[in-house]
Design a protein around this motif. Structure first.
Motif, PDB file in Angstrom:
ATOM      1  N   ARG A  26      -0.084  -1.928   7.061  1.00  0.00           N
ATOM      2  CA  ARG A  26       0.781  -2.164   8.209  1.00  0.00           C
ATOM      3  C   ARG A  26       2.209  -1.751   7.871  1.00  0.00           C
ATOM      4  O   ARG A  26       2.644  -1.856   6.721  1.00  0.00           O
ATOM      5  N   PRO A  27       2.999  -1.289   8.864  1.00  0.00           N
ATOM      6  CA  PRO A  27       4.338  -0.787   8.569  1.00  0.00           C
ATOM      7  C   PRO A  27       5.369  -1.904   8.468  1.00  0.00           C
ATOM      8  O   PRO A  27       5.204  -2.986   9.035  1.00  0.00           O
ATOM      9  N   VAL A  28       6.441  -1.616   7.745  1.00  0.00           N
ATOM     10  CA  VAL A  28       7.631  -2.456   7.691  1.00  0.00           C
ATOM     11  C   VAL A  28       8.811  -1.566   8.069  1.00  0.00           C
ATOM     12  O   VAL A  28       9.137  -0.626   7.343  1.00  0.00           O
ATOM     13  N   PHE A  29       9.435  -1.846   9.224  1.00  0.00           N
ATOM     14  CA  PHE A  29      10.527  -1.021   9.738  1.00  0.00           C
ATOM     15  C   PHE A  29      11.870  -1.698   9.476  1.00  0.00           C
ATOM     16  O   PHE A  29      11.942  -2.929   9.324  1.00  0.00           O
ATOM     17  N   VAL A  30      12.932  -0.877   9.451  1.00  0.00           N
ATOM     18  CA  VAL A  30      14.291  -1.406   9.318  1.00  0.00           C
ATOM     19  C   VAL A  30      15.045  -1.146  10.616  1.00  0.00           C
ATOM     20  O   VAL A  30      14.974  -0.069  11.191  1.00  0.00           O
ATOM     21  N   LEU A  60      10.272   1.392   5.894  1.00  0.00           N
ATOM     22  CA  LEU A  60      10.656   0.932   4.564  1.00  0.00           C
ATOM     23  C   LEU A  60       9.484   0.995   3.598  1.00  0.00           C
ATOM     24  O   LEU A  60       9.607   1.509   2.491  1.00  0.00           O
ATOM     25  N   MET A  61       8.320   0.492   4.017  1.00  0.00           N
ATOM     26  CA  MET A  61       7.142   0.454   3.163  1.00  0.00           C
ATOM     27  C   MET A  61       5.941   0.094   4.023  1.00  0.00           C
ATOM     28  O   MET A  61       6.061  -0.101   5.239  1.00  0.00           O
ATOM     29  N   THR A  92       0.822  -1.212   0.000  1.00  0.00           N
ATOM     30  CA  THR A  92       0.000   0.000   0.000  1.00  0.00           C
ATOM     31  C   THR A  92       0.860   1.267   0.000  1.00  0.00           C
ATOM     32  O   THR A  92       0.363   2.349  -0.265  1.00  0.00           O
ATOM     33  N   ARG A  93       2.130   1.110   0.290  1.00  0.00           N
ATOM     34  CA  ARG A  93       3.102   2.207   0.151  1.00  0.00           C
ATOM     35  C   ARG A  93       4.426   1.583  -0.262  1.00  0.00           C
ATOM     36  O   ARG A  93       5.002   0.792   0.479  1.00  0.00           O
ATOM     37  N   ALA A  94       4.884   1.928  -1.460  1.00  0.00           N
ATOM     38  CA  ALA A  94       6.087   1.301  -1.992  1.00  0.00           C
ATOM     39  C   ALA A  94       7.342   1.900  -1.356  1.00  0.00           C
ATOM     40  O   ALA A  94       7.319   3.027  -0.858  1.00  0.00           O
ATOM     41  N   PRO A  95       8.438   1.154  -1.351  1.00  0.00           N
ATOM     42  CA  PRO A  95       9.707   1.725  -0.873  1.00  0.00           C
ATOM     43  C   PRO A  95      10.112   2.921  -1.731  1.00  0.00           C
ATOM     44  O   PRO A  95       9.865   2.952  -2.941  1.00  0.00           O
ATOM     45  N   ARG A  96      10.734   3.891  -1.103  1.00  0.00           N
ATOM     46  CA  ARG A  96      11.150   5.102  -1.807  1.00  0.00           C
ATOM     47  C   ARG A  96      12.666   5.223  -1.750  1.00  0.00           C
ATOM     48  O   ARG A  96      13.259   5.125  -0.669  1.00  0.00           O
ATOM     49  N   PRO A  97      13.318   5.424  -2.910  1.00  0.00           N
ATOM     50  CA  PRO A  97      14.775   5.571  -2.911  1.00  0.00           C
ATOM     51  C   PRO A  97      15.208   6.723  -2.003  1.00  0.00           C
ATOM     52  O   PRO A  97      14.550   7.756  -1.913  1.00  0.00           O
TER      53      PRO A  97
END
Length: 590
Positions: A110-114, A104-105, A90-95
């Motif tokens: 739901r969030p994906v954290f680094v 990350l995305m 629903t939100r792509a990774p952004r350079p």
């Protein structure tokens, strides 16, 4: 009519024309001897080069592409969110730059954290989970300011830290799903039902009254055992009242005998003390006699009769010995009596324990005989099983971290170089590629040149405009191949060559050359100061295996000079020997 001057000029031009034509014809007409002379080869001459004093630097040239280093494909370890449904970005990774704790995305909202870590995310982290991944998560949360204890256990403190971390980022930590809540309620209901069933079966069993006498017998046996144990404890700690009274009397007799003995000894000592009779005072003479003679001293008192006193001392000592013996005998008899009582009480305790075990065994056998007792046993087993299932579920129930919501990267901050999924697409494989923030030149060299290279050698990167940047050879061979494995085209390597990786000392000014081909020169040797050098072709090896050069001493005359060779670079070789700068050495003949 023409003037004489014009006539003269015409005649002169004709003469010159005829002379020129004759000369031209004469140059093309040769005799056979002239023709043979012209076809003879020229006289051989020496090809020489000067001996120079120069600085030599030997380099290995590497052609490669300037790119960001340490490429790494990023994949999600599992589902994002609490349900194993279709995973859609629903939100792509952004350079751009990725910092620790960054987003990350998003997948399904739901969030994906680094986070920084070397242990990959590989499971859902649930309450009570233990392991290196949990310890790694706790350290990352501490670096972000949430400070859970680093125990390696996903405990309540860590759950609270995760909840605060998600809230600070604008999200809610993963709570139990509807399915999990329903399963928990089902397990709780099963425990309540089993408990009610057990109570009902016990009530039915007690209503039969068939085990009531046995229950009373067990209760009485327990009371008897406790009483026997209390009596044994009291008997082991003190004497009986009668024994204590007799011992007090014996101790009083000993003390009285000790006092009597002391009085007799004091009377005897007083009677045996020596004494002298007193003398009347005399008046000293007024004149001193010329000589004096010793006179008789005071008469001693005759000794008193102490036999009666000595007899009293002896009798007192005998009475004291008898009193002490009586006390010792009393203590010994009391100890023997206490030992007997203790053994009797211990036997009573053993008998009471046996009676209790017999009563309990009879009660158990009576309860196991009737159908009502069997139902009670089955209800107990059902309650234990339902409780175990609920406890097992409760241990992992609560706030969790799905495997896809955390991505551990070896080093942060990092640079998100390439996005491999767009918003709306399903997440199936790698979602992005990250790199470090530094540049590298990835290339390859021939195997022979690779033998000259060592990690840490200095290098220079040169762009197509001729500008140079200092650099270092950071990897070669398999290590370089591993560091470029995530790069596109990283496996395109010619046979017989070795991959190399060169890192610039600074990234300043290199960003505009990213993705372009550059040349790197790795310094494998240098003379430092100026040395004598000759062309490599001028050095020959004689029959004895020693290198020599031919030095021109006069036209068409040379002499051989033995030399020692050193560094070779750019077609020249360092030499030492009987040479000077400016000497000419033979490099070939014609």
């Amino acid at each position: 009519m023409r003037s004489p001057r014009k006539v003269l000029l015409v005649m002169l031009a004709g003469v010159l024309l005829i002379a020129g034509a004759g000369w031209a014809v004469s140059t093309r007409l040769r005799s056979p001897a002239d023709e043979a002379a012209l076809r003879r080869p020229p006289k051989p001459s020496l090809v020489t080069a000067p001996v120079e004093r120069v600085k030599l630097t030997s380099t290995v040239v590497v052609s490669g592409t300037l790119e960001y280093g340490s490429p790494l494909a990023v994949t999600l370890a599992g589902v994002v969110g609490g349900q194993d449904t279709l995973q859609r970005a629903t939100r792509a990774p952004r350079p751009g730059r990725l910092a620790e704790g960054g987003l990350l995305m998003e997948v399904n909202g739901r969030p994906v954290f680094v986070l920084t870590g070397k242990v990959p995310m590989h499971r859902t982290i649930v309450p009570g989970a233990e392991g290196a991944d949990v310890r790694q998560l706790q350290r990352a949360l501490r670096r972000l300011g949430h400070r859970p204890p680093v125990t390696g256990v996903f405990d309540r403190a860590t759950v609270a830290a995760v909840t605060r971390f998600y809230a600070r980022k604008g999200y809610t930590a993963q709570q139990p799903t509807l399915e999990a809540r329903q399963q928990r309620e089902t397990l709780r209901k099963a425990v309540r039902t089993a408990r009610e069933t057990l109570a009902a079966e016990r009530q039915a069993l007690d209503a039969g009254r068939d085990v009531l006498p046995l229950k009373i017998k067990v209760s009485n046996a327990k009371a008897d055992l406790k009483a026997a144990e209390r009596a044994l404890d009291r008997a082991g700690r003190r004497l009986t009242p009668e024994e204590e009274a007799r011992r007090d009397a014996a101790e009083a007799a000993v003390r009285a005998a000790e006092e009597k003995l002391l009085e007799a000894e004091q009377a005897l000592a007083e009677a045996t003390r020596p004494t002298t009779a007193p003398t009347a005072p005399t008046t000293a003479p007024t004149t001193v006699p010329t000589s004096t003679a010793p006179g008789p001293g005071p008469a001693p008192t005759p000794p008193a009769d102490t036999r009666l006193l000595e007899l009293r001392v002896a009798n007192a000592q005998a009475e004291l010995d008898a009193a002490r013996a009586a006390l010792d005998r009393l203590d010994r008899e009391a100890g023997e009596a206490r030992t007997g009582r203790l053994e009797e009480l211990r036997k009573t305790v053993r008998d009471r324990k046996e009676a209790l075990r017999t009563a309990e065994q009879a009660l158990r056998q009576a309860r196991q005989l009737s159908p009502a007792r069997l139902k009670v046993a089955g209800a107990k087993a059902d309650l234990a099983a339902a409780g175990a299932l609920l406890a097992e579920f409760e241990r992992t129930y609560g706030t969790t971290i799905p495997p896809g919501e955390i991505v551990f990267l070896p080093k942060l901050p990092a640079r998100l170089h390439e996005t491999r999924v767009k918003a709306g697409e399903t997440v199936e494989q790698a979602v992005a590629t990250v790199t470090s923030s530094s540049f590298v030149v990835a290339g390859a060299v021939e195997a022979a040149d690779a033998d000259l290279l060592k990690e840490g050698m200095q290098a220079v990167i040169e762009t197509e405009t001729g500008r140079t940047y200092p650099a270092t050879l950071t990897a070669i061979g398999q290590r370089a191949a591993g560091l470029t494995a995530g790069r596109k085209g990283g496996d395109d390597q010619a046979a017989g060559s070795e991959p190399v990786l060169i890192t610039p000392s600074s990234t300043a000014g290199l960003k505009r050359w990213s993705g372009k081909t550059v040349t790197a020169r790795v310094t494998v040797g240098a003379t430092g100061a100026q040395v004598l050098a000759v062309p490599s072709a001028a050095v020959v090896t004689a029959a004895d295996g020693r290198p020599r050069v031919q030095v021109e001493v006069a036209p068409d005359r040379v002499k051989e000079v033995e030399v020692r060779t050193g560094l070779t670079a750019d077609g020249k070789v360092e030499v030492t020997g009987d040479l000077r700068a400016g000497d000419r050495v033979v490099v070939g003949g014609a």
